[in-house]
Design a protein around this motif. Structure first.
Motif, PDB file in Angstrom:
ATOM      1  N   GLU A   1       2.157   6.547  -7.055  1.00  6.86           N
ATOM      2  CA  GLU A   1       1.220   7.562  -7.538  1.00  6.86           C
ATOM      3  C   GLU A   1       1.865   8.947  -7.526  1.00  6.86           C
ATOM      4  OE1 GLU A   1      -1.851   7.742  -8.801  1.00  6.86           O
ATOM      5  OE2 GLU A   1      -1.926   5.558  -8.982  1.00  6.86           O
ATOM      6  N   ASP A   2       2.580   9.248  -6.434  1.00  3.70           N
ATOM      7  CA  ASP A   2       3.292  10.533  -6.381  1.00  3.70           C
ATOM      8  C   ASP A   2       4.358  10.603  -7.471  1.00  3.70           C
ATOM      9  OD1 ASP A   2       1.736  11.137  -4.201  1.00  3.70           O
ATOM     10  OD2 ASP A   2       3.246  10.507  -2.741  1.00  3.70           O
TER      11      ASP A   2
ATOM     12  N   LYS B   1       1.102   4.229  -3.036  1.00  3.14           N
ATOM     13  CA  LYS B   1       0.988   5.676  -2.829  1.00  3.14           C
ATOM     14  C   LYS B   1       2.234   6.404  -3.318  1.00  3.14           C
ATOM     15  CE  LYS B   1      -2.139   5.302   1.134  1.00  3.14           C
ATOM     16  NZ  LYS B   1      -2.334   5.568   2.589  1.00  3.14           N
TER      17      LYS B   1
ATOM     18  N   GLU C   1       0.824  -1.208   0.000  1.00  2.00           N
ATOM     19  CA  GLU C   1       0.000   0.000   0.000  1.00  2.00           C
ATOM     20  C   GLU C   1       0.862   1.263   0.000  1.00  2.00           C
ATOM     21  OE1 GLU C   1      -3.245   0.501  -0.328  1.00  2.00           O
ATOM     22  OE2 GLU C   1      -3.420  -1.649  -0.697  1.00  2.00           O
ATOM     23  N   LYS C   2       1.920   1.276   0.823  1.00  2.00           N
ATOM     24  CA  LYS C   2       2.813   2.428   0.833  1.00  2.00           C
ATOM     25  C   LYS C   2       3.490   2.614  -0.522  1.00  2.00           C
ATOM     26  CE  LYS C   2       3.897   2.485   5.776  1.00  2.00           C
ATOM     27  NZ  LYS C   2       4.974   2.354   6.806  1.00  2.00           N
TER      28      LYS C   2
END
Length: 520
Positions: free
Chosen positions: A296-297, A293, A289-290
């Motif tokens: 995505e950044d 994210k 999950e990290k």
């Protein structure tokens, strides 16, 4: 004795003093009470007079307020009456208008009924005349058939065959003349323009694979990644959607997935897990999950950097994210972001050479393949989906049309649309830009040759230059020169309609007449 008398006299004097004091006090108290009573009576009379004065003042104020309220009430009643009168006048006018419309409508209905009656009579007359005309026409056709000794259908068929043959020959002749004329005029300038555009644009070619090799420091880490009874590797595969292949390859694990974005998430997650050393299902889900994210950044950063480097401004943030997402997609092995950047640069240069809006052309070139990286699966083609996304986020209509028309799925309405289509083909056809799996490549070559061999009169067909040229050898006895030109055109059209291929395919039909004799 004298002292006793003195004491008695003193006591008597004291008693007499006390009695006199009480008398005097009683008299003074009576006077004070009378004075206070008189003052109270005076205060009461003053209060009553003041109260009477206030009462009269309040009565006067009440009368004035009553008069004022009555006047306001009369004004409100007058205003309401005037409004009601106006409303009644409007209603009366509307009623008159409605009555007039009803009268006009009734008049129109009566006129319409009269027209219908007249029209019905005219239709009956026309039907009668039509029946008579058909009867005369049938008699005339029978007379013509008797004279010509042919039926109407046979005459139509013969005429159609004659006209079709003449039209085909004239169309082929005109088509060849137009093509030759266009080639003479356009080839030189087009070649010059394309060469200048390509020479001024340098783009790297990144070939993507369907697998990623994750290197390990030692084979002992493989056991931790697999976990007890394979629970860790199952958790990684479930969280990332990537297949992990753990075999005898020393110090390496293979990540297999058709989606490069998933492979990148799996690679970064494994790298974190191996570095941290804590590998268990809960930790795996947290790290994945990290990583998502973080990626995505990173995608947003890649998109922003790309549009800044290309000098494109005012792009919607969602479109910027899709541009960054193209970094993790490929088309025929060619990285989609690199391809889109190259197309954008080519479009900008070509538009500048033609005196058009270079910024708008560059914008359309960058966004032409955003339909290949949607957030949700859809049945639309990537060109039409990209056009819808561009329209959704407020792009220029010329940019939207160029995106939707770069594969000829909609009509081109702006000048930059053919520029984007041409630059897309140039980027895909650049040597080394794209590659295919060997089996797909061989199957495409075989399908290309079989498509040509299926035509009557074709002797052999050879796909050359990695499938970018098809040479068709025909039998001279069965195929004429005119038929060769028509055959080349038909094969090219069939390839365009039925096959999927990168770039362009040139179709060359070869007709050769050989005369062979043997000297004995």
């Amino acid at each position: 004795m004298e002292q006793i008398l003195l004491v008695i006299i003193g006591v008597v004097a004291l008693v007499i003093g006390i009695i006199l004091g009480k008398f005097i006090f009683a008299k003074s108290t009576k006077n004070l009470f009378e004075t206070a009573q008189q003052q109270a009576q005076q205060i009461v009379s003053d209060a009553e007079a003041k109260a009477e004065t206030i009462k009269k003042e309040k009565q006067l104020e009440a009368k004035e307020r009553f008069v004022q309220l009555k006047a306001e009430h009369d004004r409100e009643i007058q205003q309401r009456n005037s409004k009601m009168a106006d409303a009644e006048n409007r209603i009366r006018q509307k009623e008159q208008s409605i009555n007039q419309k009803d009268q006009n409508l009734e008049k129109a209905i009566r006129e319409n009924e009269n027209l219908k009656k007249n029209l019905s009579q005219q239709i009956e007359t026309v039907n009668i005349k039509r029946a008579e005309l058909e009867k005369h026409q049938e008699e005339h056709i029978k007379k013509l058939e008797k004279v010509a000794q042919l039926t109407a259908e046979e005459a139509k068929t013969q005429l159609f065959e004659i006209l079709r043959g003449e039209a085909n020959s004239q169309a082929l002749s005109m088509q060849q003349e137009i093509i030759d004329d266009a080639k003479q005029k356009a080839n030189k300038e087009a070649r010059k323009l394309i060469i200048q555009t390509i020479q001024r644009t340098a783009a790297e070619q990144a070939i993507e694979n369907a697998i990623t090799v994750f290197n390990l420091e030692s084979d002992e880490i493989k056991g931790s990644i697999i976990g007890r009874e394979g629970r860790n590797i199952r958790a990684i595969e479930a969280a990332t959607g990537v297949d992990l292949i753990v075999d005898d390859t020393p110090e390496a694990i293979i990540l297999s997935c058709f989606d490069p974005l998933r492979r990148e998430i799996a690679r970064l997650s494994l790298q974190r897990l191996v570095t941290d050393g804590r590998i268990h299902p809960a930790r795996i889900e947290e790290v994945v999950e990290k990583t998502k994210k973080q990626l995505e950044d990173q995608i947003m950063e890649i998109g922003e950097r790309t549009v800044i480097e290309l000098g494109i401004h005012g792009l919607h943030k969602e479109l910027i994210r899709l541009v960054g997402k193209m970094r993790f997609r490929s088309s025929y092995g060619q990285n989609l972001l690199m391809h889109s950047r190259e197309v954008a640069n080519l479009c900008g240069v070509m538009a500048s050479e033609l005196g058009l809006n270079a910024k708008l052309a560059k914008r359309a070139g960058l966004l032409h393949d955003i339909g290949k990286v949607p957030d949700e699966e859809t049945e639309l083609s990537h060109a039409l989906l990209g056009m819808r996304l561009a329209e959704k986020y407020g792009e220029n209509p010329a940019v939207c049309n160029a995106i939707g028309a770069h594969h000829d799925e909609i009509e081109m309405e702006y000048v930059i649309s053919p520029i984007v289509q041409a630059c897309d083909a140039m980027s895909g056809a650049r040597p080394g830009a794209r590659r295919e799996i060997m089996q797909q490549y061989l199957q495409r070559i075989k399908d290309l040759e079989n498509l040509a061999v299926a035509y009557e009169g074709v002797e052999k067909a050879y796909a050359m230059q990695a499938g970018r040229e098809l040479r068709v050898i025909v039998e001279a006895e069965k195929v004429s020169d005119a038929k060769s030109e028509q055959l080349s055109f038909e094969i090219a059209q069939k390839i365009q309609n039925e096959m999927v291929y990168p770039g362009q395919i040139k179709v060359t039909v070869i007709r050769e007449k050989r005369a062979v004799n043997v000297a004995k």
